[in-house]
Enzyme design. Structure first.
Site, PDB file in Angstrom:
ATOM      1  N   ARG A 125     -21.722 -19.701 -22.967  1.00 45.29           N
ATOM      2  CA  ARG A 125     -20.966 -19.665 -21.667  1.00 45.29           C
ATOM      3  C   ARG A 125     -19.508 -20.196 -21.969  1.00 45.29           C
ATOM      4  O   ARG A 125     -18.754 -20.420 -20.814  1.00 45.29           O
ATOM      5  CB  ARG A 125     -21.646 -20.237 -20.347  1.00 45.29           C
ATOM      6  CG  ARG A 125     -22.953 -19.578 -20.037  1.00 45.29           C
ATOM      7  CD  ARG A 125     -23.549 -19.923 -18.781  1.00 45.29           C
ATOM      8  NE  ARG A 125     -24.904 -19.614 -18.854  1.00 45.29           N
ATOM      9  CZ  ARG A 125     -25.688 -20.460 -19.075  1.00 45.29           C
ATOM     10  NH1 ARG A 125     -25.701 -21.617 -19.197  1.00 45.29           N
ATOM     11  NH2 ARG A 125     -27.211 -19.805 -18.730  1.00 45.29           N
ATOM     12  N   LYS A 147      -7.165 -10.730 -22.686  1.00 50.27           N
ATOM     13  CA  LYS A 147      -8.362  -9.484 -22.493  1.00 50.27           C
ATOM     14  C   LYS A 147      -9.265  -9.342 -23.736  1.00 50.27           C
ATOM     15  O   LYS A 147      -8.628  -9.294 -24.938  1.00 50.27           O
ATOM     16  CB  LYS A 147      -7.533  -8.054 -22.470  1.00 50.27           C
ATOM     17  CG  LYS A 147      -7.171  -7.895 -21.035  1.00 50.27           C
ATOM     18  CD  LYS A 147      -6.432  -6.512 -20.822  1.00 50.27           C
ATOM     19  CE  LYS A 147      -6.388  -6.020 -19.288  1.00 50.27           C
ATOM     20  NZ  LYS A 147      -5.820  -4.483 -19.362  1.00 50.27           N
ATOM     21  N   GLU A 189       3.006  -0.312 -29.468  1.00 52.50           N
ATOM     22  CA  GLU A 189       3.007  -1.193 -28.478  1.00 52.50           C
ATOM     23  C   GLU A 189       4.403  -1.889 -28.340  1.00 52.50           C
ATOM     24  O   GLU A 189       4.500  -2.333 -27.075  1.00 52.50           O
ATOM     25  CB  GLU A 189       1.945  -2.251 -28.719  1.00 52.50           C
ATOM     26  CG  GLU A 189       0.455  -1.632 -29.055  1.00 52.50           C
ATOM     27  CD  GLU A 189      -0.178  -1.391 -27.365  1.00 52.50           C
ATOM     28  OE1 GLU A 189       0.536  -1.625 -26.389  1.00 52.50           O
ATOM     29  OE2 GLU A 189      -1.382  -1.141 -27.443  1.00 52.50           O
ATOM     30  N   LYS A 231       5.277  -9.573 -22.174  1.00 49.69           N
ATOM     31  CA  LYS A 231       3.543  -9.379 -21.847  1.00 49.69           C
ATOM     32  C   LYS A 231       3.600 -10.757 -21.058  1.00 49.69           C
ATOM     33  O   LYS A 231       2.790 -10.636 -20.103  1.00 49.69           O
ATOM     34  CB  LYS A 231       3.120  -9.404 -23.077  1.00 49.69           C
ATOM     35  CG  LYS A 231       1.403  -9.065 -22.559  1.00 49.69           C
ATOM     36  CD  LYS A 231       0.666  -8.381 -23.642  1.00 49.69           C
ATOM     37  CE  LYS A 231      -0.966  -8.142 -23.015  1.00 49.69           C
ATOM     38  NZ  LYS A 231      -1.776  -7.649 -24.070  1.00 49.69           N
ATOM     39  N   GLU A 241      -5.430  -8.432 -13.877  1.00 49.83           N
ATOM     40  CA  GLU A 241      -5.009  -7.086 -13.554  1.00 49.83           C
ATOM     41  C   GLU A 241      -5.458  -6.417 -12.097  1.00 49.83           C
ATOM     42  O   GLU A 241      -6.080  -5.542 -11.866  1.00 49.83           O
ATOM     43  CB  GLU A 241      -5.588  -6.037 -14.762  1.00 49.83           C
ATOM     44  CG  GLU A 241      -5.177  -4.652 -14.704  1.00 49.83           C
ATOM     45  CD  GLU A 241      -5.463  -4.086 -15.958  1.00 49.83           C
ATOM     46  OE1 GLU A 241      -5.277  -4.532 -17.153  1.00 49.83           O
ATOM     47  OE2 GLU A 241      -5.965  -2.667 -15.805  1.00 49.83           O
ATOM     48  N   ARG A 245      -0.168  -5.842 -13.535  1.00 45.72           N
ATOM     49  CA  ARG A 245      -0.656  -5.882 -15.050  1.00 45.72           C
ATOM     50  C   ARG A 245      -1.008  -4.409 -15.664  1.00 45.72           C
ATOM     51  O   ARG A 245      -0.777  -4.342 -16.927  1.00 45.72           O
ATOM     52  CB  ARG A 245      -1.823  -6.912 -15.436  1.00 45.72           C
ATOM     53  CG  ARG A 245      -2.139  -6.885 -16.766  1.00 45.72           C
ATOM     54  CD  ARG A 245      -2.989  -8.265 -17.332  1.00 45.72           C
ATOM     55  NE  ARG A 245      -3.366  -8.178 -18.629  1.00 45.72           N
ATOM     56  CZ  ARG A 245      -3.950  -9.045 -19.227  1.00 45.72           C
ATOM     57  NH1 ARG A 245      -4.294 -10.347 -18.724  1.00 45.72           N
ATOM     58  NH2 ARG A 245      -4.291  -8.868 -20.459  1.00 45.72           N
ATOM     59  N   ASN A 249      -0.698  -0.798 -19.581  1.00 44.97           N
ATOM     60  CA  ASN A 249      -1.509   0.271 -20.026  1.00 44.97           C
ATOM     61  C   ASN A 249      -0.697   1.825 -20.243  1.00 44.97           C
ATOM     62  O   ASN A 249      -1.435   2.673 -20.345  1.00 44.97           O
ATOM     63  CB  ASN A 249      -2.827   0.249 -19.033  1.00 44.97           C
ATOM     64  CG  ASN A 249      -3.926  -0.448 -19.452  1.00 44.97           C
ATOM     65  OD1 ASN A 249      -4.212  -0.541 -20.775  1.00 44.97           O
ATOM     66  ND2 ASN A 249      -4.551  -1.169 -18.518  1.00 44.97           N
ATOM     67  N   HIS A 252      -1.902   4.434 -22.537  1.00 42.72           N
ATOM     68  CA  HIS A 252      -3.710   3.974 -22.842  1.00 42.72           C
ATOM     69  C   HIS A 252      -4.377   4.956 -21.992  1.00 42.72           C
ATOM     70  O   HIS A 252      -5.540   5.006 -22.650  1.00 42.72           O
ATOM     71  CB  HIS A 252      -3.762   2.677 -22.350  1.00 42.72           C
ATOM     72  CG  HIS A 252      -2.851   1.506 -23.358  1.00 42.72           C
ATOM     73  ND1 HIS A 252      -1.577   1.526 -23.495  1.00 42.72           N
ATOM     74  CD2 HIS A 252      -3.631   0.673 -24.137  1.00 42.72           C
ATOM     75  CE1 HIS A 252      -1.429   0.550 -24.454  1.00 42.72           C
ATOM     76  NE2 HIS A 252      -2.573   0.110 -24.981  1.00 42.72           N
ATOM     77  N   HIS A 256      -6.667   6.209 -24.674  1.00 42.12           N
ATOM     78  CA  HIS A 256      -8.274   5.739 -24.904  1.00 42.12           C
ATOM     79  C   HIS A 256      -9.069   7.226 -24.759  1.00 42.12           C
ATOM     80  O   HIS A 256     -10.146   7.243 -25.611  1.00 42.12           O
ATOM     81  CB  HIS A 256      -8.940   5.063 -23.435  1.00 42.12           C
ATOM     82  CG  HIS A 256      -8.203   3.731 -23.637  1.00 42.12           C
ATOM     83  ND1 HIS A 256      -8.292   2.806 -22.628  1.00 42.12           N
ATOM     84  CD2 HIS A 256      -7.636   2.949 -24.840  1.00 42.12           C
ATOM     85  CE1 HIS A 256      -8.047   1.699 -22.902  1.00 42.12           C
ATOM     86  NE2 HIS A 256      -7.403   1.858 -24.203  1.00 42.12           N
ATOM     87  N   HIS A 269      -5.635   2.797 -32.813  1.00 43.68           N
ATOM     88  CA  HIS A 269      -5.402   2.574 -31.489  1.00 43.68           C
ATOM     89  C   HIS A 269      -4.047   2.622 -31.298  1.00 43.68           C
ATOM     90  O   HIS A 269      -3.375   3.567 -30.312  1.00 43.68           O
ATOM     91  CB  HIS A 269      -5.938   1.019 -31.062  1.00 43.68           C
ATOM     92  CG  HIS A 269      -5.528   0.700 -29.545  1.00 43.68           C
ATOM     93  ND1 HIS A 269      -6.126   1.311 -28.581  1.00 43.68           N
ATOM     94  CD2 HIS A 269      -4.463  -0.054 -29.070  1.00 43.68           C
ATOM     95  CE1 HIS A 269      -5.462   0.824 -27.528  1.00 43.68           C
ATOM     96  NE2 HIS A 269      -4.536  -0.099 -27.794  1.00 43.68           N
TER      97      HIS A 269
END
Lengths: 369, 369
Positions: A125, A147, A189, A231, A241, A245, A249, A252, A256, A269
């Site tokens: 955890r 992330k 990016e 960033k 987010e 935020r 993306n 993206h 994606h 990517h």
């Protein structure tokens, strides 16, 4: 900016705050890790490409801090960003009887960083971890902001956590040996930060693309630092987010869909994001938010950076339909409505929906010869 | 306490605070969910035992709040608390194109709750979830405090997250049909709160064990509420188990070794904890912390509750060695030293190490005919 000077970017997230250190000759220097809490064990997570180059020097640099330094080597590539690879990390941690103070080190690109971060978030955890990104993409994007995730066959980054590292060590020297294709993918990016936040930075990249592609230290230092600053500014305002935020993306949503539609790992990517930014800009123009001049300017820089600007065909029968159905499982979607990150003026982004028929026009136009 | 009155226990964790509602006729009542944020979709996660009994009534009760209510049914048992089962939840979420606002409902015992919680923590990096525990163990323990996890072949609950539900709905009527063995397993976690925190409660259980085993509503209401109160008090002070919270693991260090050593699912978790508490009390006595009278009193109540008090043999050649090596991968271990939760006076626990030879004596004595 002197390339030999240590640059630091602070990520301000209350008790989860941390620093990004940027310079050459950093990752193999014990001083880079001297402020971390000492522990009985560390685990370096790397891949089959980066491991043979850098795992031993990192292990040596960590020796003063950790009694034992173990290493686990994952297969390289987005197609291995899976539960099976993640479980190799858990197997290593448990077979070495690693405890809650064991610190994980992500040595590699974005895939290694995302998987190591999620493993650190989940093992017992939560155990501490440090990012040592060795690709441009990881240095400017995936190692900043906490992330972490793995892919699911039905969608990218669908399973993960928000989990912050103790520190990020960006060694610019590791970019010197990066394959050209990886450098270009990282540039996607970097370029992204222009349209969404800083057109001065965009103009700087246009003017200095040659120096970047020649891997000049000062140019690399500037793009890594400025990208991390932007960033950090965004993430500092919206760690989880809830709103702002999402502008990170940009490119993206389409990107994606390209990655999932072609199969993870076929396009890098960054390549999918590069093409996705062109598509998102075209969608912005069709909705009357920006003009054709801006779209052309962005498209040209993306192409010059060595990135694809033409959308790939994902389905012969109903290509736009395939894109749309892939985009509907995007994490930003709400009740089946796709949320796009669009540019409403150069240097400023907005998150909103768009009529399916306009999206279809963008996809159809982008896939034409 | 009137059994028909709604009891509420508040878990105070700043912006992650939530309430536990305790009464009969709760889980199938739409009012139990009326304060939750409305969303397009909900997913009920249940198992093959509980699903046929309760999934339909819950679905009906959720209808006013969610446009669509999906259900996924997992195999029942601790041996299925694995990645494979977890992935069935992700498959369901993605195949229904569930978004970030989708709310998960854990309908079942501790295994369902732990897996649903971890799925909610990880899906799209976090979606809301609600616990609807239908076993005594889940109502008094696993649904309170935000610990979620799956097992790894090398250790129990090794992969997970701290993640709090929006609400916990404890319907006492679901305990009326619980198999006797499950009721006993839950009682282990109820009895636990005595030695670590409240010997008055312990004496109450001794005096009212008959009413509990007859499933009298007032008795059930009291043990569920008092257990949740004590756990809430502990978790409120130490959400992420930096210190105090570890006392809730009384009996669990030996217990986890029993579960892993016999194979998950052979003994129920509560059975292993029951026996583990006897062993931990014996260890406390051998270290001079408590007297034989206390150990006997605890052992008798555990036995009367229908739980095993004799440690199982895990290895014919070196049984104590097997216990020790299994306990060294416990999450509380530090640098290979096992940390035990011991009783230093009845009603008060302490976390500390113990010499291997004394631990061996406890194991050897516990396994003798």
């Amino acid at each position: 900016m002197k390339a030999s000077e240590l640059q630091t970017v602070s990520i301000d997230l209350a008790e989860r705050s941390y620093n990004i250190a940027i310079r050459g000759s950093l990752f193999d220097n014990p001083l880079s890790y001297a402020e971390l809490p000492k522990a009985g064990a560390a685990l370096i997570v790397t891949n089959t490409t980066v491991g043979p180059l850098y795992a031993q020097p990192l292990k040596k640099a960590l020796a003063p801090q950790y009694a034992q330094v173990h290493t686990v080597v994952l297969p390289d590539g987005e197609e291995f960003k899976t539960w099976e690879s993640l479980n190799l990390i858990f197997d290593a941690l448990l077979s070495h009887a690693c405890d809650r103070k064991t610190t994980l080190f992500a040595l590699g690109g974005g895939v290694v960083g995302d998987m190591t971060g999620f493993a650190a978030a989940s093992y017992m955890r939560g155990v501490p971890f440090v990012q040592v990104p060795t690709t441009l993409l990881a240095q400017v994007d995936s190692s900043v902001g906490g992330k972490t995730a793995i892919n699911h066959p039905l969608g990218k980054n669908m399973i993960g956590a928000f989990y912050q590292p103790l520190k990020v060590v960006c060694d610019l020297d590791t970019l010197k040996t990066l394959p050209q294709r990886e450098l270009s993918a990282g540039l996607a990016e970097v370029i992204k930060y222009g349209p969404i936040a800083d057109m001065d930075f965009f103009a700087w990249i246009e003017a200095n693309l040659g120096a970047i592609q020649a891997r000049e230290s000062a140019a690399l230092a500037h793009i890594v630092k400025r990208s991390c600053e932007i960033k950090a500014w965004v993430v500092g305002q919206d760690e989880r987010e809830a709103g702002l935020r999402a502008i990170l993306n940009f490119g993206h949503t389409f990107g994606h869909a390209i990655e999932a539609g072609l199969g993870f790992g076929v396009w890098l990517h960054g390549e999918a994001v590069g093409c996705g930014m062109v598509m998102a800009a075209q969608l912005s123009a069709r909705l009357g938010l920006v003009d054709a001049f801006f779209v052309n300017r962005l498209t040209q820089l993306i192409a010059k950076a060595g990135l694809p600007v033409k959308a790939p065909l994902l389905d012969v029968a109903d290509n736009a339909g395939r894109y749309l159905s892939l985009m509907r499982v995007d994490k930003k979607a709400e009740a089946g409505e796709i949320k796009f990150v669009l540019i409403d003026k150069p240097g400023h982004a907005v998150v909103r929906g768009a009529p399916d028929d306009v999206v279809r026009q963008v996809i159809d136009a982008g896939c034409k010869e």
